[in-house]
Scaffold this motif. Structure first.
Motif, PDB file in Angstrom:
ATOM      1  N   CYS A 137      16.841 -43.544  30.856  1.00  0.00           N
ATOM      2  CA  CYS A 137      17.966 -44.022  31.655  1.00  0.00           C
ATOM      3  C   CYS A 137      18.513 -42.885  32.523  1.00  0.00           C
ATOM      4  O   CYS A 137      18.597 -41.741  32.062  1.00  0.00           O
ATOM      5  N   HIS A 189      21.569 -42.904  33.768  1.00  0.00           N
ATOM      6  CA  HIS A 189      23.023 -42.791  33.627  1.00  0.00           C
ATOM      7  C   HIS A 189      23.351 -41.827  32.491  1.00  0.00           C
ATOM      8  O   HIS A 189      22.473 -41.435  31.722  1.00  0.00           O
ATOM      9  N   CYS A 237      26.302 -42.320  30.239  1.00  0.00           N
ATOM     10  CA  CYS A 237      27.501 -42.892  29.634  1.00  0.00           C
ATOM     11  C   CYS A 237      27.951 -41.975  28.502  1.00  0.00           C
ATOM     12  O   CYS A 237      27.116 -41.509  27.711  1.00  0.00           O
ATOM     13  N   PHE A 274      29.393 -42.273  25.729  1.00  0.00           N
ATOM     14  CA  PHE A 274      29.245 -42.637  24.307  1.00  0.00           C
ATOM     15  C   PHE A 274      27.783 -42.738  23.875  1.00  0.00           C
ATOM     16  O   PHE A 274      27.499 -43.074  22.735  1.00  0.00           O
ATOM     17  N   CYS A 275      26.855 -42.460  24.792  1.00  0.00           N
ATOM     18  CA  CYS A 275      25.450 -42.794  24.534  1.00  0.00           C
ATOM     19  C   CYS A 275      24.580 -41.545  24.563  1.00  0.00           C
ATOM     20  O   CYS A 275      24.753 -40.680  25.419  1.00  0.00           O
ATOM     21  N   ILE A 305      21.125 -41.891  24.500  1.00  0.00           N
ATOM     22  CA  ILE A 305      19.758 -42.315  24.842  1.00  0.00           C
ATOM     23  C   ILE A 305      19.113 -41.409  25.899  1.00  0.00           C
ATOM     24  O   ILE A 305      17.969 -40.971  25.719  1.00  0.00           O
ATOM     25  N   PRO A 306      19.832 -41.061  26.991  1.00  0.00           N
ATOM     26  CA  PRO A 306      19.180 -40.178  27.977  1.00  0.00           C
ATOM     27  C   PRO A 306      18.773 -38.833  27.367  1.00  0.00           C
ATOM     28  O   PRO A 306      17.737 -38.275  27.733  1.00  0.00           O
ATOM     29  N   GLN A 334      16.544 -49.918  29.038  1.00  0.00           N
ATOM     30  CA  GLN A 334      17.907 -49.395  28.911  1.00  0.00           C
ATOM     31  C   GLN A 334      18.757 -49.863  30.095  1.00  0.00           C
ATOM     32  O   GLN A 334      19.942 -50.032  29.991  1.00  0.00           O
ATOM     33  N   TYR A 362      22.645 -54.435  34.713  1.00  0.00           N
ATOM     34  CA  TYR A 362      23.939 -54.016  35.253  1.00  0.00           C
ATOM     35  C   TYR A 362      24.173 -54.715  36.576  1.00  0.00           C
ATOM     36  O   TYR A 362      23.213 -54.952  37.324  1.00  0.00           O
ATOM     37  N   ARG A 419      30.602 -45.301  33.026  1.00  0.00           N
ATOM     38  CA  ARG A 419      29.714 -46.456  33.125  1.00  0.00           C
ATOM     39  C   ARG A 419      29.200 -46.653  34.536  1.00  0.00           C
ATOM     40  O   ARG A 419      29.927 -46.433  35.503  1.00  0.00           O
TER      41      ARG A 419
END
Ligand code: SF4
Length: 441
Positions: free
Chosen positions: A151, A153, A155, A157-158, A160-161, A195, A240, A278
């Motif tokens: 991803c 982005h 964010c 709270f995340c 994943i990246p 994602q 999104y 976001r």
């Protein structure tokens, strides 16, 4: 590969021109072809298609390559061009617009993709360890189709990246071949996941790939269109609300893909969305939703939200409730905020107490339950097509409509249906509704 399977393996013709580097490319393609079970043939007549590995070094080499392509087209008709002249695709296409695909040199992956698009990789049930569609952990009638990984982005709270890196989109042709293989094995519903589904193809600048002998852009609208041709249910998740998503809604209105959009919004307060970092802003979201509903009145909108993000005030939370009242989403999942190790949001000030997070979650769900119950009650009396999932532990026969993704949404409870198999489509009439589910006969 068993002898019988080998005899029926598709045959590929191969012409190798150019320098030793081109020869190595040819060897690699031939090795891969044999490893995948294709046969190589020296005869144009015998071949299902011909690969021409070209040279583009000097004018005479260009001419020789163009002549070789011309001869292969004349003798066989199906030609894939690779190699140095292929790097000048315009030249090749100007002289020979009928070629199936053109790639540059050292393009083993792209050449194999083009070959797979025209003559699918042979499957040997005796020696292949996995079925043609791969191993799936879902029931046989639905499957997840992952179109990208990572991803772009960040964010707050995340993580994943940090774990998976930036967006890497799978070429559209590869995705379509997997989708096709799944449909052929009896899958009736594909759930497109990633994602950030709307960002599909951004990393490869929406590069054109090939599927079934025709060009196909690595881009969400084009992919959704192609998936819609498979004749099964196609459901989009994690989309999104970027502007180009509007292009997909007409496909839903036309019945090409399911009128269902999973749009994870997470919050509705501009302040909190900013702290969450976001993608896409919420300001236009209500108008966008309105616009989508005008084009496709049956669209089911799903979203997820977080309560108690650090810094969330009662006013921020009220904004979220107000958004839900106005948006009247069909399906909503919500969670209390919990810190993920390594996430930036852990550093934010003003954490919200656990009881407040929980209280807000309950208030949000109570409101949404009311909206959901009203929306489902309005469906009583409607006729719809459902996909049978099977029996619940209590012995109820369960199915799902276009509005219900597996695992996360409601179900349609089938009343008075004697027998139906998982994966079967049934036409039913809705006779009742609860907060989350429908009852049909
Ligand atoms: S929440 Fe989604 S969009 Fe945001 S960084 Fe994580 S994967 Fe990307």
């Amino acid at each position: 590969m068993s002898t019988a399977t080998q005899q029926h393996a598709p045959k590929v013709g191969f012409i190798s021109l150019g320098c030793p580097k081109a020869l190595v490319d040819s060897e690699q393609i031939l090795t891969r072809l044999r490893a995948e079970g294709y046969n190589i043939t020296p005869d144009y007549d015998d071949a299902e298609l011909v690969v021409v590995n070209t040279c583009g070094f000097i004018d005479s080499a260009v001419e020789e390559s163009l002549d070789a392509i011309g001869e292969a087209l004349h003798e066989n008709g199906k030609v894939i061009v690779t190699g140095c002249l292929g790097a000048k695709a315009d030249t090749v296409l100007k002289h020979h617009p009928q070629v199936l695909a053109v790639t540059g040199p050292h393009a083993l992956g792209e050449v194999m993709q083009a070959i797979h698009a025209h003559i699918p990789k042979p499957h040997d049930p005796f020696s292949d360890l996995v079925p043609a569609a791969g191993i799936k952990l879902t029931p046989a009638h639905y499957a997840y189709l992952k179109i990208s990984e990572g991803c772009n982005h960040r964010c707050s709270f995340c993580i994943i990246p940090a774990l998976r890196g930036d967006l890497v989109s799978r070429p559209a042709g590869e995705v379509m071949r997997e989708a096709e293989a799944l449909a052929q094995t009896g899958v009736k519903e594909l759930l497109v996941v990633s994602q950030d589904t709307s960002a599909y193809g951004v990393d490869v600048k929406y590069r054109t790939d090939f599927w079934g002998g025709r060009p196909l852009k690595t881009r969400l609208t084009e992919l959704a269109q192609a998936l819609g041709e498979l004749g099964i249910w196609i459901r989009l998740h994690y989309v999104y609300p970027y502007p180009h998503v509007d292009e997909i809604i007409p496909l839903m209105a036309e019945g090409k893909i399911l009128p269902y959009l999973d749009v994870p919004l997470q919050h509705a307060s501009t302040r909190i969305l900013k702290a969450m970092k976001r993608p896409a802003n919420i300001e236009n979201t209500l108008q966008r939703i309105q616009g989508w509903r005008e084009i496709c009145p049956d669209i089911t909108l799903r979203s997820t939200f977080i309560t108690g993000f650090p810094g969330e005030t009662e006013q921020d939370f009220d904004e979220l409730l107000q958004f839900l009242r106005e948006a009247r989403l069909d399906r909503v999942g919500a969670f209390t905020y919990s810190a993920v190790e390594g996430a930036d949001a852990n550093m934010l000030a003003d954490p919200v107490a656990d009881e407040i997070k929980q209280d807000r979650l309950e208030r949000l769900m109570a409101l949404q339950e009311q909206i959901s119950a009203e929306k489902l009650a309005a469906k009583v009396g409607q006729h719809m097509t459902v996909l049978v999932d099977g029996y619940s532990d209590e012995g109820l026969l369960l199915a799902r409509s276009a509005a219900d993704a597996p695992e996360v949404d409601g179900v349609v409870i089938l009343d008075g249906v004697e027998e139906a198999k998982p994966g079967e489509f049934l036409k039913v009439t809705i006779i009742g509704a609860t907060e989350h589910d429908l009852i049909a006969e």
